[in-house]
Write a protein that holds these residues in place. Sequence first.
Motif, PDB file in Angstrom:
ATOM      1  N   VAL A 104      -7.610   5.288 -10.164  1.00 31.68           N
ATOM      2  CA  VAL A 104      -6.915   6.472  -9.918  1.00 31.68           C
ATOM      3  C   VAL A 104      -7.745   8.166 -10.456  1.00 31.68           C
ATOM      4  N   ILE A 146      -4.226  11.217  -2.883  1.00 35.60           N
ATOM      5  CA  ILE A 146      -3.132   9.842  -2.544  1.00 35.60           C
ATOM      6  C   ILE A 146      -3.786   9.504  -0.857  1.00 35.60           C
ATOM      7  N   ARG A 147      -4.509  10.046   0.047  1.00 35.90           N
ATOM      8  CA  ARG A 147      -4.878  10.050   1.027  1.00 35.90           C
ATOM      9  C   ARG A 147      -6.542   9.056   0.871  1.00 35.90           C
ATOM     10  N   ILE A 197       3.756   7.174  -6.154  1.00 37.89           N
ATOM     11  CA  ILE A 197       3.007   8.582  -7.346  1.00 37.89           C
ATOM     12  C   ILE A 197       3.147  10.086  -6.830  1.00 37.89           C
ATOM     13  N   ASP A 198       2.391   9.667  -5.624  1.00 39.89           N
ATOM     14  CA  ASP A 198       3.112  10.674  -4.733  1.00 39.89           C
ATOM     15  C   ASP A 198       4.219  11.713  -4.742  1.00 39.89           C
ATOM     16  N   ILE A 220       0.874  -1.199  -0.069  1.00 38.11           N
ATOM     17  CA  ILE A 220       0.178   0.466   0.049  1.00 38.11           C
ATOM     18  C   ILE A 220       0.995   1.412  -0.280  1.00 38.11           C
ATOM     19  N   TRP A 235      -7.508   1.048  -0.691  1.00 34.00           N
ATOM     20  CA  TRP A 235      -6.823   0.322  -0.086  1.00 34.00           C
ATOM     21  C   TRP A 235      -6.987  -0.440   1.050  1.00 34.00           C
ATOM     22  N   ASN A 244       3.283   1.707  -3.548  1.00 33.39           N
ATOM     23  CA  ASN A 244       2.411   1.567  -4.500  1.00 33.39           C
ATOM     24  C   ASN A 244       1.721   3.305  -4.446  1.00 33.39           C
ATOM     25  N   ASN A 245       1.025   3.969  -3.164  1.00 31.14           N
ATOM     26  CA  ASN A 245       0.290   5.274  -3.529  1.00 31.14           C
ATOM     27  C   ASN A 245       1.484   6.422  -2.941  1.00 31.14           C
ATOM     28  N   HIS A 246       2.289   6.136  -2.366  1.00 25.13           N
ATOM     29  CA  HIS A 246       3.607   7.055  -2.296  1.00 25.13           C
ATOM     30  C   HIS A 246       4.354   7.743  -3.248  1.00 25.13           C
ATOM     31  N   LEU A 260      -6.251   7.171  -1.876  1.00 28.55           N
ATOM     32  CA  LEU A 260      -6.354   6.519  -2.662  1.00 28.55           C
ATOM     33  C   LEU A 260      -5.525   5.431  -1.067  1.00 28.55           C
ATOM     34  N   ILE A 261      -5.235   5.610  -0.496  1.00 29.20           N
ATOM     35  CA  ILE A 261      -4.200   5.014   1.097  1.00 29.20           C
ATOM     36  C   ILE A 261      -5.665   3.958   1.486  1.00 29.20           C
TER      37      ILE A 261
END
Length: 393
Positions: free
Chosen positions: A234, A258-259, A213-214, A206, A265, A209-211, A261-262
């Motif tokens: 997304v 991002i928040r 992106i950030d 988790i 997940w 994958n998301n960070h 998306l996390i």
Amino acid sequence: MPVLTRPAPFAADPAQSRGRRWPEAESQTRSPFERDRDRIIHSTAFRRLKGKTQVFVAHEGDHFRTRLTHSLEVAQIARSVSRRLGLNEDLAEACALAHDLGHPPFGHTGEHALDDCMKPWGGFDHNAQTLRVLTRLERRYPGFDGLNLTWETLEGTVKHNGPMLANGAGVESLAPVWQDLNAEFDMGLTTFASAEAQVAAVADDIAYNNHDIDDALSGDIFSDAELCDSVPLVREVYDAAARDYPNLDLGRMRGEVIRRLIGVWVNDLVVESQRRIALYNPQSADEVRALPQALVGFSDEMIAKAATLREFLYAKMYRHWRMNRSRSQARRIVRELFDVFLAEPDTLPPVWLHLHSKDSTKAARLVCDYIAGMTDDFAIDEHRRLFNLDRTL
């Protein structure tokens, strides 16, 4: 989503820990798993993570993730999920904080370069190196090498990716460090790890994958529009955030996306894990280990969405020309450092030189351990000191 107020029957119980390789008196103020967490945080290897690459080399910007910030983010997610499943948060946190201690400088590029260098002597794997750090390379305590962690925390490290032995494979197929530990401290290599260790492993997925992106958006590796056009998950989150905050500036919008998306997940992970818990109804941690599949995991739908995201990140981020240049530099630095230290061991610092052996396998592993412990900037400086005459030794 409700938080369980009582431990699940299959949660790891610190009072029932299988103990440590070297017996120690118990702490009067901390459980065994809390003590493990604290030892990891106070280790030299943990501090070095602040200067080790996640994706971007550490000196490329102050706001990109390093292995240290990534590990903290994994630990936060692991605690949150563990609380909702009624698991032992301290064990999940310890497993999360320890999982990247064996990473060399320059991320997976450094790992691949070291593996190439070490091919004649057994190769290099960052998970095996993490175990070397935890059981051998940290030298802080008078009675033992390593951190002398509990069986349960070591299990979470050994089985970070699931059972170590499958399809009839024997222990001799594993790296020597795993064989040695298992011979002294049976790790149950054919079974899954505890539910807490499983949570730490998927929390890692988790987080990165998301960070990633950030960091990629912040580094102008790809645009928000490219991301949304290629990854439906997304796009859905972006559209929902835009409806709720139609006039939000780009920086805040990215943070909100991002928040969320996390959250998507984590929610999927908790719901799917609860479904598996209801299906199997385990009544102990050992029953969790013996299940035919992991108790903690994502739904098939989320796994498919994750695959789409990873395909995009590999194409647009990990193979970006700027990343390729960094990888090219990193490979040369690692290979050239390895070659010179192996051929000329008297260039090693005294604290490492006194450990040097004439045995080629031991000598190569010593050089590998030295390089694997370096931060990005230290490796760059060591390379300059050895190859540029204008550098101060």
